[in-house]
Design an enzyme around this catalytic site. Structure first.
Site, PDB file in Angstrom:
ATOM      1  N   LYS A 140     -42.633   2.245  -8.898  1.00 54.16           N
ATOM      2  CA  LYS A 140     -43.409   2.906  -7.847  1.00 54.16           C
ATOM      3  C   LYS A 140     -44.780   3.359  -8.329  1.00 54.16           C
ATOM      4  O   LYS A 140     -45.721   3.422  -7.555  1.00 54.16           O
ATOM      5  CB  LYS A 140     -42.629   4.062  -7.242  1.00 54.16           C
ATOM      6  CG  LYS A 140     -42.128   5.105  -8.214  1.00 54.16           C
ATOM      7  CD  LYS A 140     -41.517   6.287  -7.473  1.00 54.16           C
ATOM      8  CE  LYS A 140     -40.085   6.068  -7.052  1.00 54.16           C
ATOM      9  NZ  LYS A 140     -39.539   7.160  -6.271  1.00 54.16           N
ATOM     10  N   LYS A 157     -45.992  -1.353   1.630  1.00 54.94           N
ATOM     11  CA  LYS A 157     -46.098   0.102   1.703  1.00 54.94           C
ATOM     12  C   LYS A 157     -46.307   0.675   0.314  1.00 54.94           C
ATOM     13  O   LYS A 157     -45.665   0.228  -0.637  1.00 54.94           O
ATOM     14  CB  LYS A 157     -44.779   0.612   2.302  1.00 54.94           C
ATOM     15  CG  LYS A 157     -44.602   2.084   2.364  1.00 54.94           C
ATOM     16  CD  LYS A 157     -43.282   2.434   3.033  1.00 54.94           C
ATOM     17  CE  LYS A 157     -42.297   3.089   2.093  1.00 54.94           C
ATOM     18  NZ  LYS A 157     -42.806   4.117   1.216  1.00 54.94           N
ATOM     19  N   HIS A 216     -38.766   7.941   7.782  1.00 51.50           N
ATOM     20  CA  HIS A 216     -37.522   7.646   7.074  1.00 51.50           C
ATOM     21  C   HIS A 216     -36.422   8.585   7.591  1.00 51.50           C
ATOM     22  O   HIS A 216     -36.609   9.802   7.626  1.00 51.50           O
ATOM     23  CB  HIS A 216     -37.693   7.913   5.580  1.00 51.50           C
ATOM     24  CG  HIS A 216     -38.665   6.997   4.903  1.00 51.50           C
ATOM     25  ND1 HIS A 216     -38.424   6.418   3.689  1.00 51.50           N
ATOM     26  CD2 HIS A 216     -39.891   6.549   5.287  1.00 51.50           C
ATOM     27  CE1 HIS A 216     -39.448   5.648   3.333  1.00 51.50           C
ATOM     28  NE2 HIS A 216     -40.358   5.729   4.293  1.00 51.50           N
ATOM     29  N   LYS A 227     -29.020   4.597  -1.592  1.00 47.19           N
ATOM     30  CA  LYS A 227     -28.900   5.387  -2.820  1.00 47.19           C
ATOM     31  C   LYS A 227     -29.069   6.891  -2.603  1.00 47.19           C
ATOM     32  O   LYS A 227     -28.812   7.670  -3.515  1.00 47.19           O
ATOM     33  CB  LYS A 227     -29.950   4.901  -3.832  1.00 47.19           C
ATOM     34  CG  LYS A 227     -31.409   5.285  -3.478  1.00 47.19           C
ATOM     35  CD  LYS A 227     -32.429   4.795  -4.489  1.00 47.19           C
ATOM     36  CE  LYS A 227     -33.829   5.250  -4.091  1.00 47.19           C
ATOM     37  NZ  LYS A 227     -34.900   4.696  -4.911  1.00 47.19           N
ATOM     38  N   GLY A 244     -34.124   3.282   0.828  1.00 44.26           N
ATOM     39  CA  GLY A 244     -33.509   3.966  -0.310  1.00 44.26           C
ATOM     40  C   GLY A 244     -32.273   3.224  -0.779  1.00 44.26           C
ATOM     41  O   GLY A 244     -31.174   3.475  -0.303  1.00 44.26           O
ATOM     42  N   GLN A 283     -36.682  -1.020   4.826  1.00 45.13           N
ATOM     43  CA  GLN A 283     -37.504  -1.062   3.619  1.00 45.13           C
ATOM     44  C   GLN A 283     -36.598  -1.318   2.420  1.00 45.13           C
ATOM     45  O   GLN A 283     -35.574  -0.654   2.251  1.00 45.13           O
ATOM     46  CB  GLN A 283     -38.239   0.258   3.441  1.00 45.13           C
ATOM     47  CG  GLN A 283     -39.324   0.276   2.361  1.00 45.13           C
ATOM     48  CD  GLN A 283     -38.836   0.204   0.927  1.00 45.13           C
ATOM     49  OE1 GLN A 283     -39.369  -0.544   0.094  1.00 45.13           O
ATOM     50  NE2 GLN A 283     -37.791   0.953   0.626  1.00 45.13           N
ATOM     51  N   GLY A 287     -37.197  -1.815  -1.819  1.00 41.29           N
ATOM     52  CA  GLY A 287     -38.060  -1.924  -2.999  1.00 41.29           C
ATOM     53  C   GLY A 287     -37.298  -2.652  -4.091  1.00 41.29           C
ATOM     54  O   GLY A 287     -37.462  -3.858  -4.306  1.00 41.29           O
ATOM     55  N   GLY A 288     -36.406  -1.917  -4.763  1.00 44.41           N
ATOM     56  CA  GLY A 288     -35.578  -2.519  -5.807  1.00 44.41           C
ATOM     57  C   GLY A 288     -34.794  -3.720  -5.298  1.00 44.41           C
ATOM     58  O   GLY A 288     -34.560  -4.685  -6.039  1.00 44.41           O
TER      59      GLY A 288
HETATM   60  O1  LIG Z   1     -39.875   5.385  -0.761  1.00 44.27           O
HETATM   61  C1  LIG Z   1     -38.810   4.827  -0.630  1.00 44.27           C
HETATM   62  O2  LIG Z   1     -38.166   4.857   0.422  1.00 44.27           O
HETATM   63  C2  LIG Z   1     -38.270   4.183  -1.869  1.00 44.27           C
HETATM   64  O3  LIG Z   1     -39.346   3.742  -2.583  1.00 44.27           O
HETATM   65  C3  LIG Z   1     -37.187   3.245  -1.737  1.00 44.27           C
HETATM   66  O4  LIG Z   1     -37.102   2.426  -2.858  1.00 44.27           O
HETATM   67  P1  LIG Z   1     -35.869   1.476  -3.106  1.00 44.27           P
HETATM   68  O5  LIG Z   1     -35.794   0.516  -1.968  1.00 44.27           O
HETATM   69  O6  LIG Z   1     -36.138   0.811  -4.432  1.00 44.27           O
HETATM   70  O7  LIG Z   1     -34.675   2.366  -3.189  1.00 44.27           O
HETATM   71 MG   LIG Z   2     -40.190   5.720  -2.642  1.00 45.61          MG
END
Ligand SMILES: O=C(O)[C@H](O)COP(=O)(O)O
Ligand SMILES: [Mg+2]
Length: 414
Positions: free
Chosen positions: A152, A176, A301, A309, A338, A359, A361-362
């Site tokens: 991040k 984002k 969110h 998570k 998350g 969303q 990320g990981g």
């Molecule tokens: O800001 C967020 O919601 C997180 O960066 C989520 O990240 P992740 O998809 O890696 O858990």
């Molecule tokens: Mg985040």
């Protein structure tokens, strides 16, 4: 002279009027106090009373009334004249102010609010809400897909932009920034803004799809306003604000600035759990989402319905509130984020529906094939889900999804 004592704030026969702001609290009284006394102290301290009997010669009657007690659930009705229209910090200093630390209660949680029309419509509400789906994107019936480059923080601008370009080209709609990426030396705001938007234009050209970038403008209010101006000048459709750490007064100010540019607001809720994670104390995520809608964010969110998570309150119930009719104020698009990855998409959609932003990320950048394959896998999982095809079946034709399924299956991460 009249004496005002806290007992004056309890009236179990009172029926709230349509003009009252009605708040539901969970209240655990102090060890030596009955619930009735604690409830009246809550109503008193959050309106125009205090611990002592006051000798008053002249005072407008702004008293809140504790009007129902059901076990630990206490209803308090507040008269509209108590509130300054359109001033969220003032509203919160009443209904979630001193009472949160008052010794008369062992624990207190603001669970829910029923907003009266006059007070609710003194706020602007969202400019777009879920209309971003059509006005900014062309995602049809499927959820909008977003990603945050990971790690991040720490990616230099060029790498951040490269990752973003790969994600867009792989099928993600929205790039984002993360909540703690603003204007640090390794990735300055101005460079990131202009270079990301250039990559967005390339990705739109290459894919024929609408793509967007939301840049994190979080900071001191004067900096946020400058950052919003720059984002709009460069052609951003969105900005992101960490609404809880920023504070609601600043969110209101940014909302006004965004309206003058026609720019949407993505609300990240970092730090919400300081208020809502302990189930018997604080302010619920449901109420935080209500404040965000009134102040005018377009998406926020709201958790992953327990699939991701992060600990979640009732995502489905909060989302329903965000879509619900509120005197003509626009809805808010919920963002599930998350710990999500492709294998969780079918169950997520079965819980929260398709009128959301997903969303990962990981769950994209951790794909063994890298960001581009990860983005493809998330898009494939989403397309399969919307088409009613199982991921196992779809993965036979889509190797990126097959690799993601092999890696993560349908597990919930921690
Ligand atoms: O800001 C967020 O919601 C997180 O960066 C989520 O990240 P992740 O998809 O890696 O858990
Ligand atoms: Mg985040």
């Amino acid at each position: 002279m009249t004496g005002i004592t806290y007992e004056d704030f309890l009236d179990l026969s009172y029926e709230p009027s349509d003009a009252d702001l009605v708040c539901e609290f969970h209240v655990e009284p102090a060890a030596d106090m009955e619930i009735e006394a604690a409830a009246s102290r809550v109503a008193s301290e959050s309106s125009n009373g205090t611990w002592a009997e006051l000798q008053v010669e002249e005072c407008v009657d702004l008293s809140a009334t504790a009007c129902d007690i059901d076990g630990s659930r206490v209803t308090v009705a507040y008269p509209d004249a108590l509130f300054e229209p359109g001033n969220m910090p003032q509203v919160l200093s009443c209904i979630a102010g001193n009472i949160m630390g008052m010794k008369a209660v062992e624990r207190i949680r603001l669970l829910d609010c029923r907003w009266p029309e006059g007070l609710a419509t003194s706020f602007p509400g969202p400019q777009f809400g879920s209309r971003v789906r059509d006005e900014i994107f062309d995602a049809g019936d499927r959820p909008i897909l977003a990603t945050v480059p990971k790690p991040k923080v720490g990616l230099p601008t060029k790498e951040h932009v490269r990752v973003g370009r790969e994600a867009w080209l792989g099928g993600i709609d929205l790039l984002k920034d993360d909540e703690n990426l603003t204007d640090q030396s390794f990735n300055p705001y101005e460079d990131r803004l202009t270079e990301s938007l250039a990559a967005r234009d390339e990705a739109e050209e290459a894919t024929g799809e609408s793509k967007s970038y939301l840049v994190n403008v979080t900071g001191p209010t004067h900096d946020m306003l400058e950052r919003v101006d720059r984002a709009a000048e460069e052609g951003c459709e969105y900005v992101m604000v960490d609404v809880v750490t920023t504070g609601w007064g600043a969110v209101q100010t940014v909302r006004d600035a965004c309206e003058s540019h026609g720019v949407a607001i993505h609300a990240h809720r970092a730090m919400h759990a300081a208020f809502d994670r302990i189930e018997t104390h604080g302010v619920s995520m449901r109420v935080i989402a209500q404040l965000a809608r009134l102040c005018g964010v377009d998406q926020i969110h709201t958790g992953t319905a327990d699939l991701g998570k992060l600990a979640n309150e009732d995502t489905v119930g909060i989302n329903e509130w965000l879509y619900s009719d509120l005197y003509g104020l626009r809805d808010v698009l919920p963002v599930a984020s998350g710990g999500l990855h492709p294998g969780l998409v079918p169950e997520l959609v079965s819980r929260v529906g398709t009128n959301v932003c997903i969303q990962a990320g990981g769950g994209i950048h951790g794909h063994p094939g890298g960001t581009h394959d990860g983005a493809k896998a998330l898009r494939q999982a989403t397309d399969a889900t919307v088409a009613g095809v199982s991921l196992e079946e779809y993965a036979t034709d889509y190797p990126e999804l097959a690799v993601a399924m092999e890696k993560w299956g349908t597990e919930t991460p921690r």
